[in-house]
Structure formats: C-alpha cells, structure tokens
Motif scaffolding. Sequence first.
Motif, PDB file in Angstrom:
ATOM      1  N   GLY A  79      83.040  61.921  45.669  1.00  0.00           N
ATOM      2  CA  GLY A  79      83.241  60.559  45.185  1.00  0.00           C
ATOM      3  C   GLY A  79      84.195  60.553  44.013  1.00  0.00           C
ATOM      4  O   GLY A  79      84.535  61.596  43.461  1.00  0.00           O
TER       5      GLY A  79
ATOM      6  N   GLU B 134      82.447  56.323  40.571  1.00  0.00           N
ATOM      7  CA  GLU B 134      81.312  56.283  41.490  1.00  0.00           C
ATOM      8  C   GLU B 134      80.296  57.370  41.148  1.00  0.00           C
ATOM      9  O   GLU B 134      79.102  57.132  41.185  1.00  0.00           O
ATOM     10  CB  GLU B 134      81.786  56.469  42.930  1.00  0.00           C
ATOM     11  CG  GLU B 134      82.579  55.311  43.468  1.00  0.00           C
ATOM     12  CD  GLU B 134      83.192  55.637  44.818  1.00  0.00           C
ATOM     13  OE1 GLU B 134      83.282  56.827  45.169  1.00  0.00           O
ATOM     14  OE2 GLU B 134      83.591  54.701  45.512  1.00  0.00           O
ATOM     15  N   THR B 135      80.775  58.536  40.836  1.00  0.00           N
ATOM     16  CA  THR B 135      79.898  59.658  40.529  1.00  0.00           C
ATOM     17  C   THR B 135      79.019  59.343  39.322  1.00  0.00           C
ATOM     18  O   THR B 135      77.805  59.532  39.366  1.00  0.00           O
ATOM     19  CB  THR B 135      80.705  60.939  40.274  1.00  0.00           C
ATOM     20  OG1 THR B 135      81.455  61.243  41.452  1.00  0.00           O
ATOM     21  CG2 THR B 135      79.807  62.100  39.921  1.00  0.00           C
TER      22      THR B 135
ATOM     23  N   GLU C  51      78.163  56.442  38.077  1.00  0.00           N
ATOM     24  CA  GLU C  51      77.204  55.380  38.400  1.00  0.00           C
ATOM     25  C   GLU C  51      76.082  55.909  39.289  1.00  0.00           C
ATOM     26  O   GLU C  51      74.908  55.580  39.078  1.00  0.00           O
ATOM     27  CB  GLU C  51      77.900  54.193  39.076  1.00  0.00           C
ATOM     28  CG  GLU C  51      76.962  53.086  39.490  1.00  0.00           C
ATOM     29  CD  GLU C  51      76.082  52.535  38.368  1.00  0.00           C
ATOM     30  OE1 GLU C  51      74.955  52.080  38.670  1.00  0.00           O
ATOM     31  OE2 GLU C  51      76.492  52.548  37.193  1.00  0.00           O
ATOM     32  N   LEU C  52      76.413  56.742  40.265  1.00  0.00           N
ATOM     33  CA  LEU C  52      75.381  57.309  41.145  1.00  0.00           C
ATOM     34  C   LEU C  52      74.443  58.235  40.376  1.00  0.00           C
ATOM     35  O   LEU C  52      73.235  58.259  40.628  1.00  0.00           O
ATOM     36  CB  LEU C  52      76.027  58.036  42.321  1.00  0.00           C
ATOM     37  CG  LEU C  52      76.709  57.119  43.339  1.00  0.00           C
ATOM     38  CD1 LEU C  52      77.467  57.941  44.371  1.00  0.00           C
ATOM     39  CD2 LEU C  52      75.706  56.197  44.007  1.00  0.00           C
TER      40      LEU C  52
END
Length: 144
Positions: free
Chosen positions: A45, A49-50, A52-53
């Motif tokens: 990602g 994104e990373t 947030e994940l």
Amino acid sequence: MISRVLLGYDGSPAAIEACEFAVGLARRYGAELHILAVARPPEYGTEVETEELIEQGKRHCARLLKPLRTKLGEGEPRTSFEIAVGHPAEQILLCAERRRADHIVVGRRGHTLLARWLLGSVARQVIAHASCAVTVVRAKESHA
C-alpha cells in the motif's frame, strides 16, 4: 518458578480460552500477567494508506483489550497491556524477551492442515523460537 506470564491475545475463541488459562496460571504462581495484542501492518500500500491501516489495527486491538482491562482491573494478577505492530509471532517473541517472560500462552486458531503448512501458525513459530515455556490453548468446540 513462574514470575512473568505473557499472553498473546487476538480476541478469537482460542485467545479467550488462553486468557482464562493465563490468568489462572498467573494467580497460581503469584506472577505478573502481560497481555499483548498485535496489529498486523498491511502487506502493501501507499504510505498514507499504510499509516491509516496501522492506526485502524491499533484501534481494533484497543477495543479487543478493553473488556480485559475492565475484567482484570486492579485485582490479581497484576496485569499490564500492550499493543504492538508487526507479525504476531515475532512481536510475541520480542515482547517475551523484553519482559523476561517465564511462560508464554497463546491460542490455537485451528487453521486447516494446508493453511498451517503453507503459512505456518503463530503458535508453531512461537514454540519453535521461544526461550521459555509455551502453552498453546485450543478453543473448546461449540455444539450449536
């Protein structure tokens, strides 16, 4: 002598059974209990994104630990909680080393033979590399 017990906790039925075992073990020996939940980072990602994940994973782990914090409160055994990010087996082993755990307790999730062979299991990896005793607890089968 057991003075420090580490529980790897993911909220699964096997982890709930493992928690009961770990609490009983810690009470029996007057040991400290440390409960670790691990948020797995995404395999791939973008950086945004990373991050947030990972934050979502940490929030999920915090929700999993909240009932345990309430249940174990200030009674016996003395209990501490931690959320780590990474591969569960690796984080459990690192935490056990850092906390000088005498005993690690993990649940067995019951993956199929093929899944265990292809992916390995957290329990198997912890057993293979731990420098202390490890207990693997299976979830009781439900007959609904």
